[in-house]
Design an enzyme around this catalytic site. Sequence first.
Site, PDB file in Angstrom:
ATOM      1  N   GLU A 219       0.854  -1.324  -0.061  1.00 52.24           N
ATOM      2  CA  GLU A 219      -0.015  -0.022  -0.102  1.00 52.24           C
ATOM      3  C   GLU A 219       0.661   1.144  -0.124  1.00 52.24           C
ATOM      4  O   GLU A 219       0.653   2.198  -0.461  1.00 52.24           O
ATOM      5  CB  GLU A 219      -1.163  -0.034   1.336  1.00 52.24           C
ATOM      6  CG  GLU A 219      -2.006  -1.181   0.929  1.00 52.24           C
ATOM      7  CD  GLU A 219      -2.718  -1.296   2.350  1.00 52.24           C
ATOM      8  OE1 GLU A 219      -2.194  -1.937   3.438  1.00 52.24           O
ATOM      9  OE2 GLU A 219      -3.851  -1.048   2.320  1.00 52.24           O
TER      10      GLU A 219
ATOM     11  N   GLU B 155      -3.445  -9.650   3.722  1.00 52.71           N
ATOM     12  CA  GLU B 155      -4.165  -9.557   4.815  1.00 52.71           C
ATOM     13  C   GLU B 155      -5.447 -10.578   4.812  1.00 52.71           C
ATOM     14  O   GLU B 155      -5.670 -11.071   6.049  1.00 52.71           O
ATOM     15  CB  GLU B 155      -5.027  -8.207   4.707  1.00 52.71           C
ATOM     16  CG  GLU B 155      -4.196  -6.979   4.761  1.00 52.71           C
ATOM     17  CD  GLU B 155      -3.277  -6.510   3.654  1.00 52.71           C
ATOM     18  OE1 GLU B 155      -3.352  -7.214   2.599  1.00 52.71           O
ATOM     19  OE2 GLU B 155      -2.769  -5.399   3.765  1.00 52.71           O
TER      20      GLU B 155
END
Length: 261
Positions: free
Chosen positions: A113, A133
């Site tokens: 990210e 995740e």
Amino acid sequence: MTAEFVRLEVADGVGTIRLDRAKAMNAISIQVQDELALAAAEATDRSDVRAVVVWGGEKVFAAGNDVKEMADMSYTDMVDRVQKLQDAVNAVARIPKPVVAAVNGYALGGGCELALAADVRFAADNAVLGQPEVLLGIIPGAGGTQRLPRLVGPSKAKDLLYTGRFVKAEEALAIGLVDRVVPAADVYAEAVAWASKFATAAPYALRAIKETVDRGLEVDIETGLQVERHSFAAIFATGDSRTGMQSFIENGPGKATFEGR
Ligand code: CAA
């Protein structure tokens, strides 16, 4: 306060935001998030920084947010924290200068990210990117559900987000997740070389391009074109626009020396 894990190193107009928490694979703890926000603010404010490289060193970019720290956090702990997490990554995304992520090794979860917050990504041939995740039973919280689909399209993004699978440099290049793949030993130098091109460029034109592209991606095209009209007219107020156009008339293209104002 001296930052422990993130520092801004400046040389010849290029600022390097260096993540340096090697013992934990540069895991982005709360402290790292806060230091990242400070480094991005410094890179934004300093006029001697004309472009930025985000780098985690030769071994790893960042293996994500600090899972050991997150494991003890409750829903309300995260309600209180997640804005600051996003603020840190947004602070990088909003540096009003060209920003390149130089990715060696893993860029996973929050690390991926962070790379997505750069304007372009250069990857080492040993780079591994992904949003794992889901394998922890959670979802990305530092922009991955938003920036990844905007970059690679919704179906490729959902494939990566649903499976949490790792993507090697070659596939990352093919799907547009990274822009250039180079030998691992060269990735930082290539990123600095790219950033260095802007050391003598017109900074307010670069800033206006970045803001106009990024704003335009968030809105319908008519609104985006309106933003562009305002930005285009406004750039005529800069000294560099006078210099650039006059230099073209007198000496031909690409020869202007900009004062950066
Ligand atoms: N958080 C905390 N510690 C981490 C970490 C992380 N994200 N990633 C690695 N580490 C630690 C390991 O626990 C290990 O610590 P110890 O030496 O104390 O045991 C050390 O770094 C080295 O890791 P490995 O032994 O696992 O090394 P490896 O080479 O076998 O594997 C890896 C490397 C593939 C990166 C693996 O460590 C891994 O899968 N890490 C987790 C990746 C991940 O799930 N990231 C997403 C986090 S969630 C997130 O980021 C949320 C968000 O969107 C903001």
